[in-house]
Every structure is written in structure tokens, then in C-alpha cells.
Enzyme design. Structure first.
Site, PDB file in Angstrom:
ATOM      1  N   CYS A   6      79.778  69.671 -29.392  1.00  0.00           N
ATOM      2  CA  CYS A   6      78.657  69.219 -28.569  1.00  0.00           C
ATOM      3  C   CYS A   6      79.022  67.990 -27.748  1.00  0.00           C
ATOM      4  O   CYS A   6      78.551  67.813 -26.620  1.00  0.00           O
ATOM      5  CB  CYS A   6      77.439  68.949 -29.437  1.00  0.00           C
ATOM      6  SG  CYS A   6      77.738  67.710 -30.730  1.00  0.00           S
ATOM      7  N   HIS A 138      74.709  64.750 -33.138  1.00  0.00           N
ATOM      8  CA  HIS A 138      74.692  65.766 -32.087  1.00  0.00           C
ATOM      9  C   HIS A 138      74.647  65.099 -30.724  1.00  0.00           C
ATOM     10  O   HIS A 138      73.951  64.101 -30.529  1.00  0.00           O
ATOM     11  CB  HIS A 138      73.466  66.670 -32.265  1.00  0.00           C
ATOM     12  CG  HIS A 138      73.409  67.828 -31.320  1.00  0.00           C
ATOM     13  ND1 HIS A 138      74.456  68.717 -31.154  1.00  0.00           N
ATOM     14  CD2 HIS A 138      72.435  68.251 -30.463  1.00  0.00           C
ATOM     15  CE1 HIS A 138      74.118  69.644 -30.259  1.00  0.00           C
ATOM     16  NE2 HIS A 138      72.905  69.375 -29.825  1.00  0.00           N
ATOM     17  N   ASN A 160      70.473  71.552 -24.028  1.00  0.00           N
ATOM     18  CA  ASN A 160      71.327  71.666 -25.197  1.00  0.00           C
ATOM     19  C   ASN A 160      72.543  72.536 -24.875  1.00  0.00           C
ATOM     20  O   ASN A 160      72.547  73.271 -23.888  1.00  0.00           O
ATOM     21  CB  ASN A 160      70.544  72.266 -26.373  1.00  0.00           C
ATOM     22  CG  ASN A 160      71.121  71.890 -27.717  1.00  0.00           C
ATOM     23  OD1 ASN A 160      72.163  71.235 -27.818  1.00  0.00           O
ATOM     24  ND2 ASN A 160      70.466  72.312 -28.789  1.00  0.00           N
TER      25      ASN A 160
END
Length: 213
Positions: A6, A138, A160
Site C-alpha cells: 500500500c 496502511h 484505496n
């Protein structure tokens, strides 16, 4: 086995956004190149967006078509085969207050850290909030805000890296102050290439005259 990439995806997304804003060009940059070639030891076990930006300043960002994503960090760095690169001029930190994040977003999307809890994986839309605490784990991209959503509490609009099946086509709303969102915010400094070339043309001797040119 999942690859914790990520950090690389949110960093490349912020860089792609800067290119889109300044050049009106859609560039697909390679997160896989960052995972394989960064000199900081980061890979599928996680990393920080700021180190990805340092890599973009020093080595440039290759295109996705040259180093496609394979969700693995075992391959060698393909540094010698990708000649088309985009370079960052630098990056700087942004305070995680609502005011500072909003001000920075006026210049473009921001890659930030947050804490993901189990129910976040099942988010399908609407206002997401959580009172649970935890360590940031994250990286996500802030793309805007809406002060009217979440029953007036306000929320960040995020993109995302989990594909269009998450949230609303890959986007979502996370309530202000929830999940520690905004931690480690960094903004990229991008100067688009000018495309100007200077050609030196020899000048003939001026005509001989009593009057100076």
C-alpha cells in the site's frame, strides 16, 4: 500470500496525481519498481511513502508497462531496462490537522497513513468511522473532503489501493479523526519538464560598417 505494498501504491498515486494536475497527462507509474528497487529494504512487508518519494527524486519512477505489478518482492530490480522515467523535485511533510490537510489538498492529493481495522476490509460505501486505536498500518490517498457527510461530522474522501471492489469503486469516506488518518502526511513537489531545447546556431560575421550594430 498478500503483498503489503500500500505504501508504494499510495506514493505512486500521489505522483500520478501531480503529473495529471501539472501536465494534464495520465501516467501509470510502476509500484512494483518501487518495491524491487528502493534502497531502504522496503517491500511486501511494508514501507513509508516518504522513502518512495526519495527514490523518485534520485532514480525516477518507471512506467507500469515496463515493470508490471506481480505482488512479490523476490525478483531482482530491473533498473537497467526502463529508460522512460518521471522525477520528483522533492517532498515535504504536512501536519495532520484538518486545517493543514485541507490546505495541502488544494495543491493535490496526499498519501497518508491510517490504522486499518477488520471491518474496514468489508467497507462498501457511506461514512466509515472507528473509535478503536492502533498503530498506523496502511497507506491511502486523500483526494478531498466533505464537511456535510457523516451526519455533519465531516469526512475525508479517499482512494484505496484494493481495487474497484472495495468501497464505492475503490473510493470511500472516512470520518475526520477516525483511524488516525492523516498520520505521516507528505506532499510531493513536482516540476514538469519544460520540453524546451536550446539550439546554438552560428552567427555570420556582421557587415562592415562605420555604424555599430
Amino acid at each position: 500470500e498478500a503483498c503489503g505494498s500500500c505504501w508504494a501504491f499510495s506514493a505512486t498515486a500521489a505522483f500520478e496525481s501531480a503529473i495529471r494536475i501539472h501536465e494534464e497527462a495520465d501516467r501509470d507509474l510502476s509500484a512494483q519498481q518501487v518495491i524491487l528497487c528502493n534502497p531502504y529494504g522496503y517491500g511486501c512487508d511494508g514501507g513509508w511513502m516518504g522513502r518512495a518519494y526519495d527514490f523518485f527524486v534520485a532514480a525516477g519512477a518507471a512506467r507500469e508497462e515496463c515493470v508490471p505489478y506481480v505482488a512479490d518482492d523476490a525478483d531482482p530490480c530491473p533498473d537497467g531496462r526502463c529508460f522512460e522515467r518521471d522525477y520528483l523535485a522533492g517532498h515535504h511533510s504536512v501536519k495532520s490537522t484538518i486545517r493543514d490537510l485541507k490546505a495541502a489538498l488544494l495543491d493535490g492529493p496526499l498519501a497518508v497513513a491510517m490504522t486499518v481495522h477488520e471491518d474496514f476490509l468489508c467497507y462498501t460505501g457511506g461514512c466509515y468511522s472507528s473509535t478503536e486505536s492502533g498503530t498506523p498500518n496502511h497507506g491511502i490517498l486523500l483526494v478531498g473532503w466533505d464537511d456535510t457527510t457523516c451526519d455533519g461530522a465531516g469526512a475525508w474522501i479517499v482512494k484505496n489501493s484494493w481495487g474497484p471492489g472495495w468501497g464505492d469503486g475503490g473510493y470511500g469516506y472516512i470520518q475526520y479523526h477516525s483511524c488516525g488518518i492523516g498520520f505521516g502526511a507528505e506532499q510531493v513537489d513536482y516540476t514538469p519538464p519544460t520540453g524546451i531545447e536550446i539550439a546554438h546556431t552560428p552567427i555570420d560575421d556582421p557587415p562592415r560598417s562605420a555604424d555599430p550594430l
